[in-house]
Design a protein around this motif. Structure first.
Motif, PDB file in Angstrom:
ATOM      1  N   GLU A  63     -22.213 -13.256  19.927  1.00  0.00           N
ATOM      2  CA  GLU A  63     -23.348 -14.224  20.574  1.00  0.00           C
ATOM      3  C   GLU A  63     -22.837 -15.410  21.645  1.00  0.00           C
ATOM      4  N   ARG A  64     -24.049 -15.755  22.310  1.00  0.00           N
ATOM      5  CA  ARG A  64     -24.093 -16.800  23.319  1.00  0.00           C
ATOM      6  C   ARG A  64     -23.470 -18.094  22.599  1.00  0.00           C
ATOM      7  N   ASP A  66     -24.126 -20.967  24.584  1.00  0.00           N
ATOM      8  CA  ASP A  66     -25.040 -21.762  25.123  1.00  0.00           C
ATOM      9  C   ASP A  66     -26.255 -21.209  25.896  1.00  0.00           C
ATOM     10  N   GLU A  67     -26.917 -21.648  26.316  1.00  0.00           N
ATOM     11  CA  GLU A  67     -28.069 -21.107  27.048  1.00  0.00           C
ATOM     12  C   GLU A  67     -28.134 -20.878  28.707  1.00  0.00           C
ATOM     13  N   ARG A  69     -26.538 -19.021  32.223  1.00  0.00           N
ATOM     14  CA  ARG A  69     -25.359 -17.859  32.820  1.00  0.00           C
ATOM     15  C   ARG A  69     -24.477 -18.352  33.523  1.00  0.00           C
ATOM     16  N   VAL A  83     -30.602 -18.728  30.988  1.00  0.00           N
ATOM     17  CA  VAL A  83     -30.816 -17.495  30.684  1.00  0.00           C
ATOM     18  C   VAL A  83     -32.326 -17.553  30.611  1.00  0.00           C
ATOM     19  N   ARG A  86     -33.930 -14.370  26.006  1.00  0.00           N
ATOM     20  CA  ARG A  86     -32.927 -14.352  25.121  1.00  0.00           C
ATOM     21  C   ARG A  86     -32.899 -13.081  24.080  1.00  0.00           C
TER      22      ARG A  86
END
Length: 94
Positions: A63-64, A66-67, A69, A83, A86
């Motif tokens: 999973e990511r 953070d938010e 790219r 992003v 999500r």
């Protein structure tokens, strides 16, 4: 009984740990190709200590963190915006 007790005799390790360590030092594990992007090196594991008379399902959860790219600039990954959408977590059998 479908629940099995965890055993400490099961071990999981990267098959190509030395190349993963090398690429970790370079701060990149992504290869850009004509057809798109892919992770490099590919994820290959050795699993030892399983009971050969049992059937197992193995899952990898990613999973990511953070938010953002990211884009690769000047030999490092830098944020390139947030992003927009999500995706929900899902399990996919391969």
């Amino acid at each position: 009984d479908s629940s099995m007790p965890f055993t400490e005799s099961v071990t999981v390790r990267l098959s190509d740990e030395s190349i993963w360590r090398q690429f970790n030092n370079e701060t990149t594990e992504m290869v850009i190709t004509q057809s798109g992007r892919r992770m490099f090196p590919s994820l290959q594991c050795m699993i030892e200590g399983l009971d050969e008379n049992q059937v197992y399902a193995i899952f990898l959860h990613m999973e990511r963190v953070d938010e953002n790219r990211y884009k690769y600039v000047g030999k490092q990954w830098v944020p390139a915006g947030e992003v927009k959408e999500r995706n929900e977590a899902r399990s996919v059998a391969h």
